[in-house]
Design an enzyme around this catalytic site. Structure first.
Site, PDB file in Angstrom:
ATOM      1  CG  ASP A  67     -36.310  42.083  17.801  1.00 31.87           C
ATOM      2  OD1 ASP A  67     -36.142  42.423  16.613  1.00 31.87           O
ATOM      3  OD2 ASP A  67     -37.428  41.820  18.269  1.00 31.87           O
ATOM      4  CG  ASN A 136     -46.906  37.472  23.584  1.00 31.89           C
ATOM      5  OD1 ASN A 136     -46.524  38.461  22.966  1.00 31.89           O
ATOM      6  ND2 ASN A 136     -46.068  36.520  23.968  1.00 31.89           N
ATOM      7  CG  HIS A 138     -43.700  40.019  21.738  1.00 37.14           C
ATOM      8  ND1 HIS A 138     -43.750  38.664  21.517  1.00 37.14           N
ATOM      9  CD2 HIS A 138     -43.456  40.550  20.527  1.00 37.14           C
ATOM     10  CE1 HIS A 138     -43.548  38.407  20.243  1.00 37.14           C
ATOM     11  NE2 HIS A 138     -43.371  39.528  19.612  1.00 37.14           N
ATOM     12  CD  GLU A 143     -42.082  36.668  24.168  1.00 36.08           C
ATOM     13  OE1 GLU A 143     -43.153  37.292  24.048  1.00 36.08           O
ATOM     14  OE2 GLU A 143     -41.755  35.755  23.399  1.00 36.08           O
TER      15      GLU A 143
HETATM   16  C1  GLP Z   1     -41.461  39.234  16.343  1.00 38.49           C
HETATM   17  C2  GLP Z   1     -40.593  40.494  16.456  1.00 38.49           C
HETATM   18  C3  GLP Z   1     -41.413  41.711  16.835  1.00 38.49           C
HETATM   19  C4  GLP Z   1     -42.641  41.789  15.957  1.00 38.49           C
HETATM   20  C5  GLP Z   1     -43.499  40.581  16.197  1.00 38.49           C
HETATM   21  C6  GLP Z   1     -44.769  40.575  15.380  1.00 38.49           C
HETATM   22  O1  GLP Z   1     -41.598  38.544  17.517  1.00 38.49           O
HETATM   23  N1  GLP Z   1     -39.541  40.361  17.390  1.00 38.49           N
HETATM   24  O2  GLP Z   1     -40.605  42.868  16.708  1.00 38.49           O
HETATM   25  O3  GLP Z   1     -43.356  42.966  16.230  1.00 38.49           O
HETATM   26  O4  GLP Z   1     -42.760  39.436  15.844  1.00 38.49           O
HETATM   27  O5  GLP Z   1     -44.541  40.001  14.131  1.00 38.49           O
HETATM   28  P1  GLP Z   1     -45.494  40.111  12.905  1.00 38.49           P
HETATM   29  O6  GLP Z   1     -45.396  41.509  12.427  1.00 38.49           O
HETATM   30  O7  GLP Z   1     -44.948  39.120  11.921  1.00 38.49           O
HETATM   31  O8  GLP Z   1     -46.849  39.751  13.377  1.00 38.49           O
END
Ligand code: GLP
Length: 260
Positions: A67, A136, A138, A143
């Site tokens: 993404d 959440n 995702h 989402e």
């Molecule tokens: C973002 C990214 C996800 C990632 C998530 C969790 O929203 N788009 O790909 O898995 O955050 O992030 P973190 O690893 O910082 O908790």
């Protein structure tokens, strides 16, 4: 799902780095799906170390990131392109032209998403997709209530996600509320999946994903339908799972089988 519970986040990173190194060694022209966020950072550091020790080469590897924020150019410090260059690509022998991230500054984002999807197909699909998970549930930026068969597209981020990622942006910096993300259907087509999560903040999402019902409310629960998904978590992220001892027992059996 294969559930691997490690004693610390460091051990979880060791596991995922080793998993990736083995996959690259097994198929030097592998196509990797990569993730951003804090979860994979230690894994990337370990991959860089392994590369510097001549343990693994990325020369023939192709990558597709999950993404990108919509509205940020690749040189913006909060863009995922910038993140990937800084945290991994600048330090390994990968050919930059083989690294793909949705173009967040495209004037035609809808088309850019469709093109991204086609490019993944053209390159033969993703062999191994690395994933983190949002609090959440995702994956990528899919989402809750995202279609479980969705493809790469523009998504609106929830307030929760915007807040969770706020610490990355300074007060003056514009924080996008839109993103381009591979869809859940796109992710599900990866031949192998490795999801990495650590810390108590992820415990509920991990429980919903592993033991909850298959539901769009927890997009990651779709991984229950994947034939080859490995979930590596630390004890804190495993805290709310009902049956950790069963998962550990299966892992032990697996180790025994492999050593035969
Ligand atoms: C973002 C990214 C996800 C990632 C998530 C969790 O929203 N788009 O790909 O898995 O955050 O992030 P973190 O690893 O910082 O908790």
């Amino acid at each position: 799902m294969r559930i691997v519970v490690k004693n610390s986040s460091e051990e979880a990173a060791d596991f995922s780095a080793e998993f990736m190194v083995q996959s690259i060694r097994g198929q030097s022209d592998i196509t990797l799906g990569l993730a951003t966020g804090s979860s994979p950072v230690r894994t990337y550091e370990k991959l860089i170390e392994r590369h510097k020790n001549n343990d693994v080469s990325f020369k023939s590897v192709t990558t597709f990131n999950l993404d990108e924020y919509l509205g940020l150019t690749g040189d913006h410090p909060q863009s995922y392109r910038f993140f990937m260059n800084e945290k991994l690509f600048n330090h390994i022998d990968i050919d930059f032209s083989n690294t793909h991230i949705p173009n967040g500054s495209s004037p035609t984002p809808v088309q850019a998403c469709n093109d991204y999807e086609s490019l993944i197909q053209q390159k033969g699909g993703i062999d191994l997709q690395l994933l983190g998970i949002g609090r959440n549930g995702h994956i990528g930026f899919n989402e809750p209530t995202s279609s479980l068969t969705s493809r790469t597209r523009v998504k609106t981020l929830t307030k929760d996600t915007v807040e969770a990622n706020q610490h990355n942006f300074t007060e003056e910096e514009y924080q996008p509320h839109l993103a381009m993300t591979m869809g859940i259907g796109t992710i599900m087509e990866a031949r192998q999946i490795l999801l990495l999560a650590t810390g108590e903040g992820k415990a509920q999402a991990i429980r919903d994903m592993v033991e909850g019902p298959l539901a769009a409310k927890c997009p990651a629960s779709m991984l229950q339908m994947h034939m080859n998904a490995t979930i590596v978590i630390d004890r804190d992220a495993a805290k709310l799972l009902e049956d950790v001892s069963f998962y550990e027992y299966i892992e032990q059996e697996r180790q025994q089988l492999m050593s035969r």
